[in-house]
Design an enzyme around this catalytic site. Sequence first.
Site, PDB file in Angstrom:
ATOM      1  N   ALA A  81       8.949  13.483  25.108  1.00 17.48           N
ATOM      2  CA  ALA A  81       9.015  14.775  24.426  1.00 17.48           C
ATOM      3  C   ALA A  81       7.578  15.095  23.999  1.00 17.48           C
ATOM      4  O   ALA A  81       7.117  14.676  22.933  1.00 17.48           O
ATOM      5  CB  ALA A  81       9.960  14.696  23.246  1.00 17.48           C
ATOM      6  N   SER A 125       5.193  16.506  15.425  1.00 14.19           N
ATOM      7  CA  SER A 125       5.846  15.622  16.386  1.00 14.19           C
ATOM      8  C   SER A 125       7.313  16.020  16.540  1.00 14.19           C
ATOM      9  O   SER A 125       7.683  17.161  16.223  1.00 14.19           O
ATOM     10  CB  SER A 125       5.704  14.169  15.940  1.00 14.19           C
ATOM     11  OG  SER A 125       6.047  13.295  16.984  1.00 14.19           O
ATOM     12  N   ASN A 126       8.145  15.120  17.001  1.00 10.80           N
ATOM     13  CA  ASN A 126       9.574  15.401  17.241  1.00 10.80           C
ATOM     14  C   ASN A 126      10.349  14.095  17.144  1.00 10.80           C
ATOM     15  O   ASN A 126       9.744  13.026  17.048  1.00 10.80           O
ATOM     16  CB  ASN A 126       9.734  16.071  18.615  1.00 10.80           C
ATOM     17  CG  ASN A 126       9.245  15.149  19.719  1.00 10.80           C
ATOM     18  OD1 ASN A 126       9.833  14.127  19.995  1.00 10.80           O
ATOM     19  ND2 ASN A 126       8.092  15.494  20.315  1.00 10.80           N
ATOM     20  N   PRO A 127      11.693  14.151  17.180  1.00 12.76           N
ATOM     21  CA  PRO A 127      12.483  12.926  16.892  1.00 12.76           C
ATOM     22  C   PRO A 127      12.680  11.953  18.060  1.00 12.76           C
ATOM     23  O   PRO A 127      13.514  11.048  17.966  1.00 12.76           O
ATOM     24  CB  PRO A 127      13.851  13.481  16.463  1.00 12.76           C
ATOM     25  CG  PRO A 127      13.762  14.959  16.501  1.00 12.76           C
ATOM     26  CD  PRO A 127      12.563  15.335  17.284  1.00 12.76           C
TER      27      PRO A 127
END
Length: 210
Positions: free
Chosen positions: A94, A23-25
């Site tokens: 995102a 995943s991502n922030p």
Amino acid sequence: MKRRFIITAGPTREFLDPVRFLSNPSTGRMGYAIARAAAAKGYEVELVSGPVALRTPKGVVRHDVVSARDMKRSVDLLLKQPFDGKTFFIATAAVADWRPKKIAAKKLKKSEMSSVLELERNPDILKSVKGAIKIGFAAETGSNIEEAQRKCRDKDAAMIVFNDVTSPGAGFGTITNRVVFVCADGRSEVLPLMTKDAIGRRIVKFCEAL
Ligand code: PMT
């Protein structure tokens, strides 16, 4: 003029087994701010959200999703619903570009895991959308405006909102952002550091002028 906003927000999660994911922030703040701004103007707002810890803004219909493929399915379903006005598709999410090729049904033991993870491409949601006026974002590391212009052409968007996610007060998780509007007609507008709510209002204004 009736307007409908379909907005993606937050991260996607791409599981490799029931307890691990890529995943991502992204926190969803940017997308939720646009949704809030559009709903405050009385427009119909459908928010397709990855996993985030935010409250649904008033007047917004929220659709929770997890993976990029879930997000695409949800967006496609919403676009199929008839609407007699202008539809704007705003992609702030995102989205993970890649997902693990295999998803294990049970937690993988360390001994069963390889140090190499096989991946496959996720669909590009923004690029695939038809029948809506499209606005995308470009998350870059550095002042790579040319890349935002390329994304605008490649994804057939009316505008790409460029943000340098390494710039202080900008990008993931912040309450503020520093963006450049990169338009399909070649014009661009550099905005100062602003709250994501204020940028949301500017994006809605941009849509109203189209
Ligand atoms: O959520 P916050 O914490 O507030 O952070 C905000 C943000 C940094 C996530 C946001 O401002 C932002 O930049 N969003 C876009 C992130 C991104 O994935 O950018 P990209 O340059 O990789 O993708 C370009 C565009 O295509 C984006 O509009 C993206 O939503 C879309 N895309 C990308 C890949 C994919 N498979 N499907 C897509 O729709």
